[in-house]
Design a protein around this motif. Structure first.
Motif, PDB file in Angstrom:
ATOM      1  N   GLU A 194       0.762  10.615  -0.721  1.00 10.30           N
ATOM      2  CA  GLU A 194       0.101  10.647  -0.288  1.00 10.30           C
ATOM      3  C   GLU A 194      -0.632   9.204   0.292  1.00 10.30           C
ATOM      4  O   GLU A 194      -1.687   8.641   0.731  1.00 10.30           O
ATOM      5  CB  GLU A 194      -2.036  10.495  -1.435  1.00 10.30           C
ATOM      6  N   THR A 195       0.076   8.255   0.602  1.00 12.19           N
ATOM      7  CA  THR A 195       0.127   6.796   1.529  1.00 12.19           C
ATOM      8  C   THR A 195      -0.482   7.553   2.730  1.00 12.19           C
ATOM      9  O   THR A 195       0.198   8.058   3.189  1.00 12.19           O
ATOM     10  CB  THR A 195       1.224   6.526   1.081  1.00 12.19           C
ATOM     11  N   LEU A 196      -1.451   6.776   3.052  1.00 16.40           N
ATOM     12  CA  LEU A 196      -2.320   7.106   4.798  1.00 16.40           C
ATOM     13  C   LEU A 196      -1.344   6.858   5.421  1.00 16.40           C
ATOM     14  O   LEU A 196      -1.248   7.408   6.465  1.00 16.40           O
ATOM     15  CB  LEU A 196      -3.401   6.407   4.076  1.00 16.40           C
ATOM     16  N   LYS A 254       6.577 -11.307  -6.908  1.00 22.02           N
ATOM     17  CA  LYS A 254       4.858 -11.799  -6.314  1.00 22.02           C
ATOM     18  C   LYS A 254       3.925 -10.867  -7.099  1.00 22.02           C
ATOM     19  O   LYS A 254       2.648 -11.078  -7.437  1.00 22.02           O
ATOM     20  CB  LYS A 254       5.082 -11.705  -5.213  1.00 22.02           C
ATOM     21  N   GLU A 255       3.838  -9.482  -7.215  1.00 27.19           N
ATOM     22  CA  GLU A 255       3.056  -8.478  -7.272  1.00 27.19           C
ATOM     23  C   GLU A 255       2.641  -8.513  -8.749  1.00 27.19           C
ATOM     24  O   GLU A 255       1.674  -8.170  -9.229  1.00 27.19           O
ATOM     25  CB  GLU A 255       4.097  -6.563  -7.436  1.00 27.19           C
ATOM     26  N   ILE A 256       3.766  -9.040  -9.485  1.00 29.44           N
ATOM     27  CA  ILE A 256       3.495  -8.914 -11.597  1.00 29.44           C
ATOM     28  C   ILE A 256       3.545 -10.265 -11.889  1.00 29.44           C
ATOM     29  O   ILE A 256       2.411 -10.314 -12.535  1.00 29.44           O
ATOM     30  CB  ILE A 256       3.831  -7.786 -11.731  1.00 29.44           C
ATOM     31  N   CYS A 307       6.014   2.322   3.272  1.00 30.37           N
ATOM     32  CA  CYS A 307       5.288   1.459   3.217  1.00 30.37           C
ATOM     33  C   CYS A 307       5.926   0.923   2.225  1.00 30.37           C
ATOM     34  O   CYS A 307       6.877   1.454   1.087  1.00 30.37           O
ATOM     35  CB  CYS A 307       3.778   1.855   3.246  1.00 30.37           C
ATOM     36  N   GLY A 308       6.054  -0.724   1.777  1.00 34.82           N
ATOM     37  CA  GLY A 308       6.089  -1.525   0.466  1.00 34.82           C
ATOM     38  C   GLY A 308       7.771  -0.998  -0.230  1.00 34.82           C
ATOM     39  O   GLY A 308       8.675  -0.987   0.594  1.00 34.82           O
ATOM     40  N   THR A 309       7.835  -0.976  -1.252  1.00 36.64           N
ATOM     41  CA  THR A 309       9.375  -0.629  -1.454  1.00 36.64           C
ATOM     42  C   THR A 309      10.134   1.156  -1.361  1.00 36.64           C
ATOM     43  O   THR A 309      11.292   0.730  -1.244  1.00 36.64           O
ATOM     44  CB  THR A 309       9.067  -0.091  -3.581  1.00 36.64           C
ATOM     45  N   SER A 310       8.953   1.829  -0.610  1.00 39.96           N
ATOM     46  CA  SER A 310       9.707   2.907  -0.398  1.00 39.96           C
ATOM     47  C   SER A 310      10.341   2.332   1.179  1.00 39.96           C
ATOM     48  O   SER A 310      11.202   2.905   1.339  1.00 39.96           O
ATOM     49  CB  SER A 310       9.010   3.957  -0.100  1.00 39.96           C
ATOM     50  N   TYR A 311       9.545   1.476   1.530  1.00 38.91           N
ATOM     51  CA  TYR A 311      10.099   1.496   2.704  1.00 38.91           C
ATOM     52  C   TYR A 311      11.131   0.228   2.906  1.00 38.91           C
ATOM     53  O   TYR A 311      12.936   0.497   3.562  1.00 38.91           O
ATOM     54  CB  TYR A 311       8.910  -0.337   3.671  1.00 38.91           C
ATOM     55  N   SER A 364      -2.333   4.297  -5.704  1.00 39.96           N
ATOM     56  CA  SER A 364      -1.741   5.022  -4.358  1.00 39.96           C
ATOM     57  C   SER A 364      -2.813   4.460  -3.419  1.00 39.96           C
ATOM     58  O   SER A 364      -3.899   4.098  -3.396  1.00 39.96           O
ATOM     59  CB  SER A 364      -2.035   6.460  -5.280  1.00 39.96           C
ATOM     60  N   VAL A 365      -2.151   4.626  -1.965  1.00 36.56           N
ATOM     61  CA  VAL A 365      -2.761   3.472  -1.356  1.00 36.56           C
ATOM     62  C   VAL A 365      -3.875   4.786   0.020  1.00 36.56           C
ATOM     63  O   VAL A 365      -2.975   4.869   0.768  1.00 36.56           O
ATOM     64  CB  VAL A 365      -2.079   2.248  -0.545  1.00 36.56           C
ATOM     65  N   THR A 366      -4.448   5.160  -0.454  1.00 36.79           N
ATOM     66  CA  THR A 366      -4.907   6.667   0.699  1.00 36.79           C
ATOM     67  C   THR A 366      -6.168   6.219   1.873  1.00 36.79           C
ATOM     68  O   THR A 366      -6.433   6.652   1.857  1.00 36.79           O
ATOM     69  CB  THR A 366      -5.654   7.415  -0.551  1.00 36.79           C
ATOM     70  N   ALA A 425      12.285  -9.798  -4.322  1.00 35.99           N
ATOM     71  CA  ALA A 425      10.794 -10.361  -4.094  1.00 35.99           C
ATOM     72  C   ALA A 425       9.445 -10.530  -4.020  1.00 35.99           C
ATOM     73  O   ALA A 425       8.649 -10.073  -5.021  1.00 35.99           O
ATOM     74  CB  ALA A 425      11.005 -11.082  -3.097  1.00 35.99           C
ATOM     75  N   LEU A 426       9.529  -8.841  -3.460  1.00 41.07           N
ATOM     76  CA  LEU A 426       8.012  -8.311  -4.381  1.00 41.07           C
ATOM     77  C   LEU A 426       7.780  -7.461  -5.504  1.00 41.07           C
ATOM     78  O   LEU A 426       7.007  -7.909  -6.288  1.00 41.07           O
ATOM     79  CB  LEU A 426       7.850  -6.501  -3.476  1.00 41.07           C
ATOM     80  N   LYS A 427       8.934  -7.658  -5.935  1.00 43.18           N
ATOM     81  CA  LYS A 427       8.188  -7.384  -8.099  1.00 43.18           C
ATOM     82  C   LYS A 427       8.009  -8.261  -8.230  1.00 43.18           C
ATOM     83  O   LYS A 427       7.157  -8.543  -9.249  1.00 43.18           O
ATOM     84  CB  LYS A 427       9.634  -6.817  -8.370  1.00 43.18           C
TER      85      LYS A 427
HETATM   86  C1  F6R Z   1       5.379  -1.776  -4.996  1.00 42.15           C
HETATM   87  C2  F6R Z   1       4.388  -0.215  -4.394  1.00 42.15           C
HETATM   88  C3  F6R Z   1       4.290   0.089  -3.329  1.00 42.15           C
HETATM   89  C4  F6R Z   1       4.130   0.937  -3.044  1.00 42.15           C
HETATM   90  C5  F6R Z   1       3.182   1.545  -1.381  1.00 42.15           C
HETATM   91  C6  F6R Z   1       3.751   3.134  -0.815  1.00 42.15           C
HETATM   92  O1  F6R Z   1       6.010  -2.019  -6.483  1.00 42.15           O
HETATM   93  O2  F6R Z   1       4.240   0.350  -5.284  1.00 42.15           O
HETATM   94  O3  F6R Z   1       5.299  -1.124  -2.584  1.00 42.15           O
HETATM   95  O4  F6R Z   1       6.082   1.722  -2.495  1.00 42.15           O
HETATM   96  O5  F6R Z   1       2.546   1.573  -1.441  1.00 42.15           O
HETATM   97  O6  F6R Z   1       3.871   3.824  -2.209  1.00 42.15           O
HETATM   98  P1  F6R Z   1       4.188   5.563  -1.773  1.00 42.15           P
HETATM   99  O7  F6R Z   1       5.794   5.492  -2.142  1.00 42.15           O
HETATM  100  O8  F6R Z   1       4.037   6.311  -3.001  1.00 42.15           O
HETATM  101  O9  F6R Z   1       4.153   5.945  -0.519  1.00 42.15           O
END
Ligand code: F6R
Length: 366
Positions: A108-110, A245-247, A57-61, A362-364, A241-243
């Motif tokens: 821990e990302t769900l 918009k996020e901050i 997800c997100g940056t990791s994607y 952390s998006v759990t 672009a994500l960075k």
């Molecule tokens: C963006 C950011 C999020 C995380 C995403 C996945 O700056 O931090 O997009 O990359 O929530 O999180 P992880 O890598 O912990 O699974």
């Protein structure tokens, strides 16, 4: 704890030479790419894979999207990348010979965890986790693991986790390539050398901070920004672009530069700054013609490039040049300026850089 820095994000951006150095330490000490870097029995898991499926997800994607270019070019096997929350809810066709790679800073990302469970339920048992938190849920549920050694990341916007994920993914790519007989001794030595030089090149990129900061006043009053890149640098445009918009809460979008004519060019005017990742690589000439398309519509260009790219500043074209081209690792080096740009624009706008509104580290939950 912050030392000379104003925010954790700035500190973490500046820690990247150390974080990357630590993450590649085992490979460099080993003097070779090898399956054992990924855990016990890793060779058995990696030897006969037919493809790689990355889930995150997100940056990791975006780290996964970058790796896809390396895996197909260097290891010569198909690689697909999917957002974990999409993969987990669709009827995916399993191929147990594919390696499932999850990427997660927190572990821990769900959605990433559930995507991994779903892949396993479909019959995948070759699973590898790239993670920054030892013994977190996702690596525990995976057969193989490569821990990034970014250290604790406190800023909500991910920075050092991203670049260390990229070096881990590059190491994985070279390891698969070697097992498949696609990396001879000379190739291996040259990729190892690229890795060894990377912390120094990242430091050079960090030294560009005053120049990048000088651009921030031009972005701060704007409502929109466009990021362009091609090939392996397209995911870096997405990350930039994500960075932003996020901050900074500026609406930012990224496009592969070749797509401009297919729609987004309609948005370009003097109110829409256009950031271009334009390293001196095989696609530079193409990127230059995309830049002319922007200029012809009055768009202001902010270009990150590296040595020898043979273009300078002109009216409406602002250029920041990194002192070295770092070859195949160029997307990692070009991440630094887009991180610094987002950081300084957010500062100029006075937002809460380390804790942007509506976001959690952390998006759990779903
Ligand atoms: C963006 C950011 C999020 C995380 C995403 C996945 O700056 O931090 O997009 O990359 O929530 O999180 P992880 O890598 O912990 O699974």
């Amino acid at each position: 704890e912050l030392g000379p820095y104003r925010h954790f994000m700035q500190k973490e951006i500046h820690e990247q030479p150390r974080a990357i150095g630590d993450t590649i330490e085992a490979v460099i000490d080993n003097g070779a790419f090898g399956a054992e870097l990924f855990g016990k029995n890793a060779e058995e898991v990696l030897r006969d894979i037919e493809g790689v499926q990355i889930l995150a997800c997100g940056t990791s994607y975006y780290a996964g999207m970058t790796a896809r270019y390396w895996v197909e070019q260097i290891a010569g096997i198909p690689c697909t990348v999917e957002i974990a929350s999409e993969y987990r809810y669709r009827a995916a066709v399993a191929n147990p010979k594919q390696l499932i790679v999850t990427i997660s800073q927190s572990g821990e990302t769900l959605d990433t965890m559930e995507a991994l469970k779903y892949a396993k339920s479909l019959g995948h048992d070759k699973t590898l986790s790239i993670c920054n938190v030892p013994e977190s849920a996702i690596p525990r549920a995976s057969k193989l693991v490569y821990y990034t050694r970014a250290g604790a990341e406190i800023g909500v916007a991910s920075t050092k986790a991203f670049t260390t994920q990229l070096v881990a993914l590059f190491t994985l790519t070279c390891t698969i390539a070697k097992l498949r007989g696609r990396l001879d001794a000379e190739g291996e030595a040259s990729y190892l050398d690229c890795l060894r030089q990377l912390p120094g090149s990242i430091q050079h990129a960090l030294n560009l901070e005053p120049q990048i900061k000088a651009w921030s006043d031009k972005f701060a009053p704007k409502n929109h920004a466009l990021f362009l890149g091609r090939g392996v640098h397209y995911p870096i445009a997405l990350e930039g672009a994500l960075k932003l918009k996020e901050i900074s809460y500026i609406h930012a979008e990224a496009y592969p530069a070749g797509e401009l004519k297919h729609g987004p060019l309609a948005l370009v005017d003097e109110q829409m700054p256009v950031v271009v990742i334009a390293p001196n690589d095989a696609l530079l000439e193409k990127v230059k013609s995309n830049m002319q398309e922007v200029r012809a519509r009055g768009g202001q260009l902010f270009v990150f490039t590296d040595e020898d790219s043979q273009f300078g500043e002109s009216e409406g074209v602002h250029v920041i040049r990194a002192p070295r081209h770092v070859g195949v690792l160029s997307p990692i080096m070009h991440t630094i300026p887009v991180q610094l740009l987002a950081y300084h624009v957010a500062l100029a706008r006075g937002t809460d850089v380390d804790k942007p509104r509506n976001l959690a580290k952390s998006v759990t939950v779903e």
